[in-house]
Design an enzyme around this catalytic site. Sequence first.
Site, short mmCIF file in Angstrom:
data_model
loop_
_atom_site.label_atom_id
_atom_site.label_comp_id
_atom_site.label_asym_id
_atom_site.label_seq_id
_atom_site.Cartn_x
_atom_site.Cartn_y
_atom_site.Cartn_z
N ASP A 107 0.84 -1.20 0.00
CA ASP A 107 0.00 0.00 0.00
C ASP A 107 0.88 1.25 0.00
O ASP A 107 2.03 1.23 0.46
CB ASP A 107 -0.91 0.02 1.23
CG ASP A 107 -1.87 -1.15 1.27
OD1 ASP A 107 -2.13 -1.73 0.20
OD2 ASP A 107 -2.35 -1.48 2.38
N ARG A 108 0.32 2.35 -0.46
CA ARG A 108 1.06 3.60 -0.58
C ARG A 108 1.78 3.98 0.72
O ARG A 108 2.92 4.43 0.70
CB ARG A 108 0.09 4.71 -1.00
CG ARG A 108 0.75 6.08 -1.15
CD ARG A 108 -0.25 7.12 -1.63
NE ARG A 108 0.38 8.43 -1.73
CZ ARG A 108 1.10 8.85 -2.76
NH1 ARG A 108 1.26 8.06 -3.80
NH2 ARG A 108 1.63 10.05 -2.77
#
Length: 306
Positions: free
Chosen positions: A141-142
């Site tokens: 995830d970012r």
Amino acid sequence: MLQTRSKGDWFKITIPPEWEDRTLDELLRMHWKAGKKLIHQMRMEKTILINGGLPNWNLPLKKGDSLELRLFQEEDFGIIPTYFDIEVLYEDQHLLVVNKPAGMDTHPNFAQEKDTLANAVAFYLQAKGEFRKIQHIHRLDRDTTGAVLFAKHALAGSILDRMLEERKIKRTYLALAEGIIRQKKGVINKPIGRDRHHPTRRRVASTGQPAVTNFKVRQVLPDRRMTLVECQLETGRTHQIRVHFSAIGHPLAGDQLYGGETILPRQALHAGKLAFTHPFTAEEIVCYAPFIDEPPIFPEIDIFQI
């Protein structure tokens, strides 16, 4: 460990005793489990040789034969190389592992995007004179940090993809969960599906895909009302650790999407360890990703002990 060497675009492997009596077709399909389309392409483009000549794909290999694969020809990156100071944890001719910082996507979502980890890896390779169409094998995830695996050529990508599907690539995460988790270890077995009320969020749902997270408590932080947990995934669903800990009443600290308090600048999730058997050398590769948040959001812990 296999005997290997490289010359120009070609990678050479000396056939070991355990590969004897397999055909070349069986080696690619059954041992490496490469994709059918890629095998067909390599066959048509004559990028596989045995002892310097075109092979009979149906004859058994012999111990000591030289298997030659054209793997290192220059290719367009397919994305825009963009400078960013990255930490490489492991690299050879076939693959590399990078320590992803927070606030960065793993790969572009549209052609002109250029601020992702993949763009940074492309720039890193370009600066070394390696023009490779890199492929991320898994994503983070970012705002999750830690180890991400990339393949440098199509055969490595095909093999590593299958290894990931078969859970032969082991990923170990560290997470800070809100509240005190009393049990020392456990398994969260809850299916995960999309949340139809939110474009990116996932949720536990009986109609979702199977999802299993194994965890053990590494440290209880009573003063901060948090628990440091170590997690290993048996499946790789989107947001799996975040969804699972939220579902048992212990959302990750800083994870606003899944009910965490805004006490940290991001969700406290870090991919600290990546371990697998190298597909071309049979070496055991183990990579540890140091914490890179400044200021630190995790308590002091020896990353090499996970």
